[in-house]
Design a protein around this motif. Structure first.
Motif, PDB file in Angstrom:
ATOM      1  N   CYS A  69      -4.572  -1.701  -1.786  1.00 24.05           N
ATOM      2  CA  CYS A  69      -4.409  -1.344  -3.194  1.00 24.05           C
ATOM      3  C   CYS A  69      -4.065  -2.598  -3.976  1.00 24.05           C
ATOM      4  O   CYS A  69      -3.127  -3.321  -3.630  1.00 24.05           O
ATOM      5  CB  CYS A  69      -3.308  -0.296  -3.361  1.00 24.05           C
ATOM      6  SG  CYS A  69      -3.021   0.164  -5.078  1.00 24.05           S
ATOM      7  N   THR A  70      -4.819  -2.881  -5.043  1.00 23.65           N
ATOM      8  CA  THR A  70      -4.599  -4.092  -5.825  1.00 23.65           C
ATOM      9  C   THR A  70      -3.858  -3.835  -7.141  1.00 23.65           C
ATOM     10  O   THR A  70      -3.718  -4.746  -7.956  1.00 23.65           O
ATOM     11  CB  THR A  70      -5.942  -4.772  -6.142  1.00 23.65           C
ATOM     12  OG1 THR A  70      -6.744  -3.883  -6.931  1.00 23.65           O
ATOM     13  CG2 THR A  70      -6.673  -5.158  -4.863  1.00 23.65           C
ATOM     14  N   ALA A  71      -3.369  -2.610  -7.355  1.00 20.89           N
ATOM     15  CA  ALA A  71      -2.639  -2.301  -8.593  1.00 20.89           C
ATOM     16  C   ALA A  71      -1.339  -3.097  -8.650  1.00 20.89           C
ATOM     17  O   ALA A  71      -0.706  -3.360  -7.626  1.00 20.89           O
ATOM     18  CB  ALA A  71      -2.341  -0.803  -8.661  1.00 20.89           C
ATOM     19  N   ASP A  72      -0.938  -3.475  -9.851  1.00 19.76           N
ATOM     20  CA  ASP A  72       0.315  -4.213 -10.042  1.00 19.76           C
ATOM     21  C   ASP A  72       1.531  -3.330  -9.778  1.00 19.76           C
ATOM     22  O   ASP A  72       2.590  -3.813  -9.390  1.00 19.76           O
ATOM     23  CB  ASP A  72       0.414  -4.759 -11.461  1.00 19.76           C
ATOM     24  CG  ASP A  72      -0.600  -5.865 -11.724  1.00 19.76           C
ATOM     25  OD1 ASP A  72      -0.997  -6.549 -10.753  1.00 19.76           O
ATOM     26  OD2 ASP A  72      -0.995  -6.026 -12.886  1.00 19.76           O
ATOM     27  N   ALA A  73       1.382  -2.025 -10.020  1.00 19.57           N
ATOM     28  CA  ALA A  73       2.473  -1.073  -9.817  1.00 19.57           C
ATOM     29  C   ALA A  73       1.867   0.258  -9.395  1.00 19.57           C
ATOM     30  O   ALA A  73       0.725   0.551  -9.711  1.00 19.57           O
ATOM     31  CB  ALA A  73       3.281  -0.905 -11.094  1.00 19.57           C
TER      32      ALA A  73
END
Length: 52
Positions: A21-25
């Motif tokens: 997962c590359t989401a920041d949060a």
């Protein structure tokens, strides 16, 4: 802190090769409106579908 967040939802725009997962949060909520008792009672609100 280096976190490893895995995700198998490959139609999410934050999904990357190796189920990363590359989401920041990550935003997870209880869909029962109360305290969750297990993972089936939670939802990931970070999901964003790929745009084709």
């Amino acid at each position: 802190m280096d976190q490893k967040i895995l995700c198998e939802v490959n139609n999410c725009s934050y999904w990357d090769e190796g189920n990363k997962c590359t989401a920041d949060a990550i935003y997870v909520v209880s869909h029962t409106g109360e305290t969750a008792e297990n993972s089936e009672e939670t939802d990931c609100k970070t999901f964003k579908p790929h745009k084709h």
